[in-house]
Scaffold this active site. Structure first.
Site, PDB file in Angstrom:
ATOM      1  N   ARG A 264      31.366  37.783  46.850  1.00  0.00           N
ATOM      2  CA  ARG A 264      30.530  38.540  45.938  1.00  0.00           C
ATOM      3  C   ARG A 264      31.334  39.197  44.920  1.00  0.00           C
ATOM      4  O   ARG A 264      30.683  39.689  43.924  1.00  0.00           O
ATOM      5  CB  ARG A 264      29.611  39.678  46.898  1.00  0.00           C
ATOM      6  CG  ARG A 264      28.756  39.066  47.750  1.00  0.00           C
ATOM      7  CD  ARG A 264      28.216  40.280  48.866  1.00  0.00           C
ATOM      8  NE  ARG A 264      28.720  40.017  49.957  1.00  0.00           N
ATOM      9  CZ  ARG A 264      28.318  40.721  51.120  1.00  0.00           C
ATOM     10  NH1 ARG A 264      27.562  41.963  50.744  1.00  0.00           N
ATOM     11  NH2 ARG A 264      28.802  40.551  52.191  1.00  0.00           N
TER      12      ARG A 264
ATOM     13  N   GLU B 257      37.200  34.404  39.736  1.00  0.00           N
ATOM     14  CA  GLU B 257      37.640  35.317  41.066  1.00  0.00           C
ATOM     15  C   GLU B 257      37.855  36.680  40.498  1.00  0.00           C
ATOM     16  O   GLU B 257      38.488  36.924  39.338  1.00  0.00           O
ATOM     17  CB  GLU B 257      38.771  34.437  41.822  1.00  0.00           C
ATOM     18  CG  GLU B 257      39.181  35.066  43.101  1.00  0.00           C
ATOM     19  CD  GLU B 257      37.975  35.331  43.915  1.00  0.00           C
ATOM     20  OE1 GLU B 257      37.111  36.100  43.681  1.00  0.00           O
ATOM     21  OE2 GLU B 257      38.530  34.754  45.172  1.00  0.00           O
TER      22      GLU B 257
ATOM     23  N   ASP C 277      44.903  37.687  46.153  1.00  0.00           N
ATOM     24  CA  ASP C 277      45.708  38.454  47.207  1.00  0.00           C
ATOM     25  C   ASP C 277      46.683  37.413  48.007  1.00  0.00           C
ATOM     26  O   ASP C 277      47.699  37.058  47.436  1.00  0.00           O
ATOM     27  CB  ASP C 277      44.643  39.062  48.018  1.00  0.00           C
ATOM     28  CG  ASP C 277      45.298  40.291  48.979  1.00  0.00           C
ATOM     29  OD1 ASP C 277      46.645  40.484  48.916  1.00  0.00           O
ATOM     30  OD2 ASP C 277      44.626  40.957  49.497  1.00  0.00           O
TER      31      ASP C 277
ATOM     32  N   LYS D 287      47.622  40.010  42.800  1.00  0.00           N
ATOM     33  CA  LYS D 287      48.673  40.913  43.716  1.00  0.00           C
ATOM     34  C   LYS D 287      49.799  39.892  44.176  1.00  0.00           C
ATOM     35  O   LYS D 287      49.580  39.300  45.344  1.00  0.00           O
ATOM     36  CB  LYS D 287      47.959  41.522  44.711  1.00  0.00           C
ATOM     37  CG  LYS D 287      47.698  42.890  44.693  1.00  0.00           C
ATOM     38  CD  LYS D 287      47.242  43.183  46.097  1.00  0.00           C
ATOM     39  CE  LYS D 287      46.151  44.240  45.967  1.00  0.00           C
ATOM     40  NZ  LYS D 287      45.751  44.586  47.383  1.00  0.00           N
TER      41      LYS D 287
ATOM     42  N   PHE E 266      45.501  49.089  47.430  1.00  0.00           N
ATOM     43  CA  PHE E 266      44.257  48.879  47.815  1.00  0.00           C
ATOM     44  C   PHE E 266      43.274  49.248  46.708  1.00  0.00           C
ATOM     45  O   PHE E 266      43.268  50.253  46.538  1.00  0.00           O
ATOM     46  CB  PHE E 266      43.999  49.485  49.215  1.00  0.00           C
ATOM     47  CG  PHE E 266      42.641  49.051  49.673  1.00  0.00           C
ATOM     48  CD1 PHE E 266      42.151  47.914  49.630  1.00  0.00           C
ATOM     49  CD2 PHE E 266      42.113  50.190  50.442  1.00  0.00           C
ATOM     50  CE1 PHE E 266      41.011  47.696  50.104  1.00  0.00           C
ATOM     51  CE2 PHE E 266      40.818  49.842  51.126  1.00  0.00           C
ATOM     52  CZ  PHE E 266      40.407  48.536  51.026  1.00  0.00           C
TER      53      PHE E 266
ATOM     54  N   ASP F 115      34.970  45.607  46.740  1.00  0.00           N
ATOM     55  CA  ASP F 115      34.517  46.673  47.592  1.00  0.00           C
ATOM     56  C   ASP F 115      35.511  47.126  48.823  1.00  0.00           C
ATOM     57  O   ASP F 115      36.684  46.548  48.842  1.00  0.00           O
ATOM     58  CB  ASP F 115      33.302  46.091  48.497  1.00  0.00           C
ATOM     59  CG  ASP F 115      34.004  45.116  49.521  1.00  0.00           C
ATOM     60  OD1 ASP F 115      34.641  44.042  49.264  1.00  0.00           O
ATOM     61  OD2 ASP F 115      33.576  45.279  50.771  1.00  0.00           O
TER      62      ASP F 115
HETATM   63  C1  PRP Z   1      38.032  38.846  48.678  1.00  0.00           C
HETATM   64  C2  PRP Z   1      38.186  38.708  47.109  1.00  0.00           C
HETATM   65  C3  PRP Z   1      38.819  37.380  47.077  1.00  0.00           C
HETATM   66  C4  PRP Z   1      39.780  37.207  48.045  1.00  0.00           C
HETATM   67  C5  PRP Z   1      41.021  37.217  47.867  1.00  0.00           C
HETATM   68  O1  PRP Z   1      36.836  38.390  48.945  1.00  0.00           O
HETATM   69  O2  PRP Z   1      36.849  39.142  46.405  1.00  0.00           O
HETATM   70  O3  PRP Z   1      37.709  36.395  46.882  1.00  0.00           O
HETATM   71  O4  PRP Z   1      39.300  38.297  49.069  1.00  0.00           O
HETATM   72  O5  PRP Z   1      41.784  37.312  49.044  1.00  0.00           O
HETATM   73  P1  PRP Z   1      42.855  36.094  49.369  1.00  0.00           P
HETATM   74  O6  PRP Z   1      43.882  35.875  48.145  1.00  0.00           O
HETATM   75  O7  PRP Z   1      43.745  37.012  50.268  1.00  0.00           O
HETATM   76  O8  PRP Z   1      42.203  34.876  50.045  1.00  0.00           O
HETATM   77  P2  PRP Z   1      36.210  38.675  50.371  1.00  0.00           P
HETATM   78  O9  PRP Z   1      36.287  37.637  51.317  1.00  0.00           O
HETATM   79  O10 PRP Z   1      36.415  40.010  50.795  1.00  0.00           O
HETATM   80  O11 PRP Z   1      34.584  38.471  49.860  1.00  0.00           O
HETATM   81  P3  PRP Z   1      33.743  39.340  48.687  1.00  0.00           P
HETATM   82  O12 PRP Z   1      34.187  38.726  47.435  1.00  0.00           O
HETATM   83  O13 PRP Z   1      32.463  39.027  49.147  1.00  0.00           O
HETATM   84  O14 PRP Z   1      34.056  40.909  48.686  1.00  0.00           O
END
Ligand code: PRP
Length: 181
Positions: free
Chosen positions: A45, A101, A105, A133, A154, A161
């Protein structure tokens, strides 16, 4: 779960985000100038705010589609297992695709999604992340376009979120936990 006590300090202002999106949109317009209709894919999302602002700066014919991938659930740490919760509505074979995106992370999400969509044989596939990051990276992944490189803090806001709160902040904020003991 009781809601933790925290404050949010502004890290990147709404104005800086808008200015950076204008620059990125110019680069993307140049790269895809000869594309008939660019498929812009938002990862739900977190990307919903960014994709909305980005496509309005792109003076190109675009088709907007969404994919939902989740690796975090409601927690703060990645489970490293990326699940596709919602697939695209449209076809991307032979098409030019830009995946949007909010943040890279560990890199697991975009590494998985690019492999997943790459198997459908798009003509060209690029990725854009508002935030990067690099200190947290666990897999070798670099987005084609990056808005801001940030330290290992963070962050919330502008779509991102904390336990499904704060996505609607117009800026990127840094979470500061308040210890009341
Ligand atoms: C979060 C963020 C990215 C992802 C990045 O998504 O929106 O999509 O994590 O992290 P990574 O590089 O460690 O994979 P999340 O799974 O929390 O879903 P959301 O977008 O619905 O908040």
């Amino acid at each position: 779960m009781p809601h933790p006590n925290y404050a949010i300090d502004e890290m990147i202002s709404a104005k800086s985000i808008a200015a950076r999106i204008e620059e990125l949109a110019r680069e993307i317009r140049t790269e895809f100038a000869d594309t008939d209709k660019l498929v812009v894919v938002g990862l739900l999302r977190g990307s919903f705010v960014f994709i909305a602002d980005l496509v309005r700066e792109l003076d190109l014919a675009v088709e907007v589609d969404f994919l939902e991938a989740s690796s975090y659930g409601d927690g703060m740490e990645s489970t490293r297992e990326v699940r596709i919760l919602k697939d695209l509505r449209g076809q991307i074979e032979g098409r030019d695709v830009l995946i949007v995106e909010d943040i890279v992370d560990t890199g697991h999400t975009l590494a998985h999604v690019t492999k997943f969509l790459g198997s459908r044989k798009p003509a060209r596939m690029k990725t854009i992340a508002l935030l990067d990051k690099p200190a947290r990276r666990e897999v070798d992944f670099k987005a084609s376009y990056i808005g801001f490189e940030i330290p290992d803090e963070f962050v919330v806001g502008y779509g991102i979120d904390f336990a499904q709160r704060n996505r609607n902040l117009p800026f990127i904020g840094k979470v500061r936990f308040i210890d009341e003991s």
